[in-house]
Design a protein around this motif. Structure first.
Motif, PDB file in Angstrom:
ATOM      1  N   ALA A  26       0.832  -1.207   0.000  1.00 18.94           N
ATOM      2  CA  ALA A  26       0.000   0.000   0.000  1.00 18.94           C
ATOM      3  C   ALA A  26       0.865   1.255   0.000  1.00 18.94           C
ATOM      4  O   ALA A  26       0.557   2.238  -0.689  1.00 18.94           O
ATOM      5  CB  ALA A  26      -0.942  -0.001   1.202  1.00 18.94           C
ATOM      6  N   LEU A  27       1.940   1.239   0.763  1.00 24.54           N
ATOM      7  CA  LEU A  27       2.858   2.387   0.769  1.00 24.54           C
ATOM      8  C   LEU A  27       3.499   2.592  -0.595  1.00 24.54           C
ATOM      9  O   LEU A  27       3.626   3.725  -1.072  1.00 24.54           O
ATOM     10  CB  LEU A  27       3.939   2.203   1.835  1.00 24.54           C
ATOM     11  CG  LEU A  27       3.520   2.475   3.273  1.00 24.54           C
ATOM     12  CD1 LEU A  27       4.636   2.064   4.232  1.00 24.54           C
ATOM     13  CD2 LEU A  27       3.175   3.924   3.463  1.00 24.54           C
ATOM     14  N   ALA A  28       3.900   1.488  -1.233  1.00 23.64           N
ATOM     15  CA  ALA A  28       4.508   1.604  -2.558  1.00 23.64           C
ATOM     16  C   ALA A  28       3.494   2.143  -3.566  1.00 23.64           C
ATOM     17  O   ALA A  28       3.813   3.011  -4.388  1.00 23.64           O
ATOM     18  CB  ALA A  28       5.040   0.240  -3.004  1.00 23.64           C
ATOM     19  N   LEU A  29       2.248   1.658  -3.497  1.00 22.19           N
ATOM     20  CA  LEU A  29       1.195   2.141  -4.398  1.00 22.19           C
ATOM     21  C   LEU A  29       0.906   3.615  -4.154  1.00 22.19           C
ATOM     22  O   LEU A  29       0.750   4.404  -5.096  1.00 22.19           O
ATOM     23  CB  LEU A  29      -0.076   1.310  -4.208  1.00 22.19           C
ATOM     24  CG  LEU A  29      -1.255   1.669  -5.092  1.00 22.19           C
ATOM     25  CD1 LEU A  29      -0.904   1.489  -6.560  1.00 22.19           C
ATOM     26  CD2 LEU A  29      -2.474   0.831  -4.736  1.00 22.19           C
ATOM     27  N   ALA A  30       0.853   4.019  -2.898  1.00 25.86           N
ATOM     28  CA  ALA A  30       0.616   5.425  -2.571  1.00 25.86           C
ATOM     29  C   ALA A  30       1.734   6.311  -3.115  1.00 25.86           C
ATOM     30  O   ALA A  30       1.485   7.408  -3.622  1.00 25.86           O
ATOM     31  CB  ALA A  30       0.489   5.606  -1.065  1.00 25.86           C
ATOM     32  N   ALA A  31       2.968   5.837  -3.025  1.00 27.48           N
ATOM     33  CA  ALA A  31       4.094   6.614  -3.555  1.00 27.48           C
ATOM     34  C   ALA A  31       3.983   6.769  -5.063  1.00 27.48           C
ATOM     35  O   ALA A  31       4.240   7.856  -5.607  1.00 27.48           O
ATOM     36  CB  ALA A  31       5.415   5.955  -3.171  1.00 27.48           C
ATOM     37  N   LEU A  32       3.573   5.717  -5.767  1.00 30.05           N
ATOM     38  CA  LEU A  32       3.403   5.797  -7.223  1.00 30.05           C
ATOM     39  C   LEU A  32       2.265   6.748  -7.592  1.00 30.05           C
ATOM     40  O   LEU A  32       2.380   7.542  -8.529  1.00 30.05           O
ATOM     41  CB  LEU A  32       3.148   4.405  -7.804  1.00 30.05           C
ATOM     42  CG  LEU A  32       4.346   3.466  -7.834  1.00 30.05           C
ATOM     43  CD1 LEU A  32       3.911   2.070  -8.267  1.00 30.05           C
ATOM     44  CD2 LEU A  32       5.426   4.001  -8.761  1.00 30.05           C
ATOM     45  N   LEU A  33       1.146   6.651  -6.856  1.00 32.47           N
ATOM     46  CA  LEU A  33       0.023   7.551  -7.122  1.00 32.47           C
ATOM     47  C   LEU A  33       0.399   9.008  -6.864  1.00 32.47           C
ATOM     48  O   LEU A  33       0.025   9.899  -7.614  1.00 32.47           O
ATOM     49  CB  LEU A  33      -1.185   7.162  -6.268  1.00 32.47           C
ATOM     50  CG  LEU A  33      -1.928   5.903  -6.696  1.00 32.47           C
ATOM     51  CD1 LEU A  33      -3.012   5.562  -5.685  1.00 32.47           C
ATOM     52  CD2 LEU A  33      -2.514   6.049  -8.075  1.00 32.47           C
ATOM     53  N   GLN A  39       2.620  15.045 -10.992  1.00 29.62           N
ATOM     54  CA  GLN A  39       2.915  15.417 -12.375  1.00 29.62           C
ATOM     55  C   GLN A  39       1.689  16.026 -13.049  1.00 29.62           C
ATOM     56  O   GLN A  39       1.790  17.024 -13.759  1.00 29.62           O
ATOM     57  CB  GLN A  39       3.398  14.194 -13.158  1.00 29.62           C
ATOM     58  CG  GLN A  39       4.775  13.733 -12.754  1.00 29.62           C
ATOM     59  CD  GLN A  39       5.180  12.431 -13.419  1.00 29.62           C
ATOM     60  OE1 GLN A  39       4.355  11.737 -14.000  1.00 29.62           O
ATOM     61  NE2 GLN A  39       6.465  12.110 -13.329  1.00 29.62           N
ATOM     62  N   ARG A  40       0.496  15.446 -12.823  1.00 30.59           N
ATOM     63  CA  ARG A  40      -0.728  15.983 -13.429  1.00 30.59           C
ATOM     64  C   ARG A  40      -1.023  17.377 -12.885  1.00 30.59           C
ATOM     65  O   ARG A  40      -1.413  18.276 -13.610  1.00 30.59           O
ATOM     66  CB  ARG A  40      -1.902  15.052 -13.156  1.00 30.59           C
ATOM     67  CG  ARG A  40      -3.126  15.492 -13.928  1.00 30.59           C
ATOM     68  CD  ARG A  40      -4.298  14.554 -13.921  1.00 30.59           C
ATOM     69  NE  ARG A  40      -4.072  13.259 -13.369  1.00 30.59           N
ATOM     70  CZ  ARG A  40      -4.960  12.598 -12.641  1.00 30.59           C
ATOM     71  NH1 ARG A  40      -6.130  13.134 -12.389  1.00 30.59           N
ATOM     72  NH2 ARG A  40      -4.713  11.412 -12.166  1.00 30.59           N
ATOM     73  N   TRP A  41      -0.843  17.566 -11.586  1.00 34.11           N
ATOM     74  CA  TRP A  41      -1.076  18.883 -10.984  1.00 34.11           C
ATOM     75  C   TRP A  41      -0.112  19.915 -11.544  1.00 34.11           C
ATOM     76  O   TRP A  41      -0.468  21.062 -11.741  1.00 34.11           O
ATOM     77  CB  TRP A  41      -0.963  18.816  -9.473  1.00 34.11           C
ATOM     78  CG  TRP A  41      -2.101  18.105  -8.805  1.00 34.11           C
ATOM     79  CD1 TRP A  41      -3.353  17.889  -9.297  1.00 34.11           C
ATOM     80  CD2 TRP A  41      -2.081  17.515  -7.515  1.00 34.11           C
ATOM     81  NE1 TRP A  41      -4.116  17.198  -8.403  1.00 34.11           N
ATOM     82  CE2 TRP A  41      -3.361  16.954  -7.289  1.00 34.11           C
ATOM     83  CE3 TRP A  41      -1.114  17.391  -6.524  1.00 34.11           C
ATOM     84  CZ2 TRP A  41      -3.683  16.294  -6.121  1.00 34.11           C
ATOM     85  CZ3 TRP A  41      -1.457  16.734  -5.351  1.00 34.11           C
ATOM     86  CH2 TRP A  41      -2.720  16.189  -5.159  1.00 34.11           C
ATOM     87  N   GLN A  42       1.107  19.490 -11.797  1.00 33.12           N
ATOM     88  CA  GLN A  42       2.092  20.414 -12.358  1.00 33.12           C
ATOM     89  C   GLN A  42       1.684  20.843 -13.767  1.00 33.12           C
ATOM     90  O   GLN A  42       1.789  22.016 -14.124  1.00 33.12           O
ATOM     91  CB  GLN A  42       3.494  19.776 -12.368  1.00 33.12           C
ATOM     92  CG  GLN A  42       4.579  20.726 -12.821  1.00 33.12           C
ATOM     93  CD  GLN A  42       4.699  21.944 -11.923  1.00 33.12           C
ATOM     94  OE1 GLN A  42       4.703  21.821 -10.700  1.00 33.12           O
ATOM     95  NE2 GLN A  42       4.811  23.116 -12.511  1.00 33.12           N
ATOM     96  N   VAL A  43       1.192  19.879 -14.561  1.00 32.81           N
ATOM     97  CA  VAL A  43       0.732  20.199 -15.915  1.00 32.81           C
ATOM     98  C   VAL A  43      -0.450  21.177 -15.848  1.00 32.81           C
ATOM     99  O   VAL A  43      -0.489  22.170 -16.576  1.00 32.81           O
ATOM    100  CB  VAL A  43       0.345  18.904 -16.676  1.00 32.81           C
ATOM    101  CG1 VAL A  43      -0.416  19.226 -17.950  1.00 32.81           C
ATOM    102  CG2 VAL A  43       1.578  18.077 -16.973  1.00 32.81           C
ATOM    103  N   GLN A  44      -1.415  20.908 -14.951  1.00 33.69           N
ATOM    104  CA  GLN A  44      -2.558  21.805 -14.809  1.00 33.69           C
ATOM    105  C   GLN A  44      -2.119  23.180 -14.336  1.00 33.69           C
ATOM    106  O   GLN A  44      -2.625  24.202 -14.803  1.00 33.69           O
ATOM    107  CB  GLN A  44      -3.577  21.221 -13.831  1.00 33.69           C
ATOM    108  CG  GLN A  44      -4.342  20.044 -14.388  1.00 33.69           C
ATOM    109  CD  GLN A  44      -5.288  19.431 -13.364  1.00 33.69           C
ATOM    110  OE1 GLN A  44      -5.187  19.696 -12.175  1.00 33.69           O
ATOM    111  NE2 GLN A  44      -6.205  18.593 -13.843  1.00 33.69           N
ATOM    112  N   SER A  45      -1.181  23.214 -13.420  1.00 31.20           N
ATOM    113  CA  SER A  45      -0.670  24.491 -12.928  1.00 31.20           C
ATOM    114  C   SER A  45      -0.007  25.279 -14.052  1.00 31.20           C
ATOM    115  O   SER A  45      -0.206  26.489 -14.178  1.00 31.20           O
ATOM    116  CB  SER A  45       0.321  24.244 -11.791  1.00 31.20           C
ATOM    117  OG  SER A  45       0.922  25.443 -11.386  1.00 31.20           O
ATOM    118  N   ASP A  46       0.765  24.593 -14.870  1.00 32.61           N
ATOM    119  CA  ASP A  46       1.421  25.258 -16.000  1.00 32.61           C
ATOM    120  C   ASP A  46       0.386  25.803 -16.994  1.00 32.61           C
ATOM    121  O   ASP A  46       0.535  26.909 -17.506  1.00 32.61           O
ATOM    122  CB  ASP A  46       2.375  24.297 -16.712  1.00 32.61           C
ATOM    123  CG  ASP A  46       3.582  23.925 -15.857  1.00 32.61           C
ATOM    124  OD1 ASP A  46       3.850  24.619 -14.846  1.00 32.61           O
ATOM    125  OD2 ASP A  46       4.254  22.922 -16.191  1.00 32.61           O
TER     126      ASP A  46
END
Length: 186
Positions: A26-33, A39-46
């Motif tokens: 679960a920790l590994a999955l959370a880190a991937l998410l 990255q998606r938030w950065q694209v939206q912010s840009d």
């Protein structure tokens, strides 16, 4: 730092058992998410930053060309219908309410004129009864038909939570260009 051997890692994983392994997964999955969302938030912010910069450039160009708020206000005023269309516009509004199936016992009207600005406003208070879908359809159709119409306030009441009928108090404003007593345009 001491390197862990493969055998000691296997022994540590066995010691965790299935709840520990599940938590680790679960920790590994959370880190991937987290990485994907960041990255998606950065694209939206840009994208939002680029839009803000484009709008700021447009605003600067408008100001430089003299098309500021005053020009926008004048454009809006020139697009308003003439005051002599007031009665027909009011009749159209009332007729749309009837076509939508809304019951209205009375309406009240109050005219205010700003002669110096060359504007008039007919304030229409309209209590109606009907279904929610009927009311929404009426408001949408009225605003779409008359661009110089505004919905100033809306109050909704139900007799009981299960009642299908809604009592609504709509307050509209019909905006128009006003001509002086002599008929001259401002």
């Amino acid at each position: 730092m001491k390197m862990m051997s493969i055998a000691s890692m296997q022994q540590s994983l066995r010691a965790l058992r299935w709840p520990g392994l599940l938590g680790l997964a679960a920790l590994a999955l959370a880190a991937l998410l987290e990485l994907g969302l960041t990255q998606r938030w950065q694209v939206q912010s840009d994208e939002l930053q680029a839009t803000a910069e484009r709008l700021q450039r447009q605003l600067r160009l408008q100001r430089a060309s003299g098309a500021g708020p005053e020009a926008t206000l004048q454009t809006w005023q020139l697009a308003l219908p003439d005051a002599d269309q007031r009665q027909q516009r009011l009749a159209d509004l009332l007729e749309q309410g009837l076509r939508a199936g809304l019951l209205s016992s009375r309406t009240e009207h109050r005219l205010s004129i700003d002669a110096t600005a060359g504007l008039e406003r007919l304030r229409v208070s309209m209590p109606v009864q009907g279904g929610y879908a009927q009311l929404r359809g009426f408001i949408e159709a009225a605003l779409r038909q008359d661009p110089a119409l505004s919905l100033d306030s809306l109050k909704l009441r139900r007799a009981s939570p299960a009642a299908a009928q809604i009592d609504a108090e709509l307050v509209w404003s019909l905006h128009a260009r006003h001509h002086g007593v002599d008929g001259s345009k401002p």
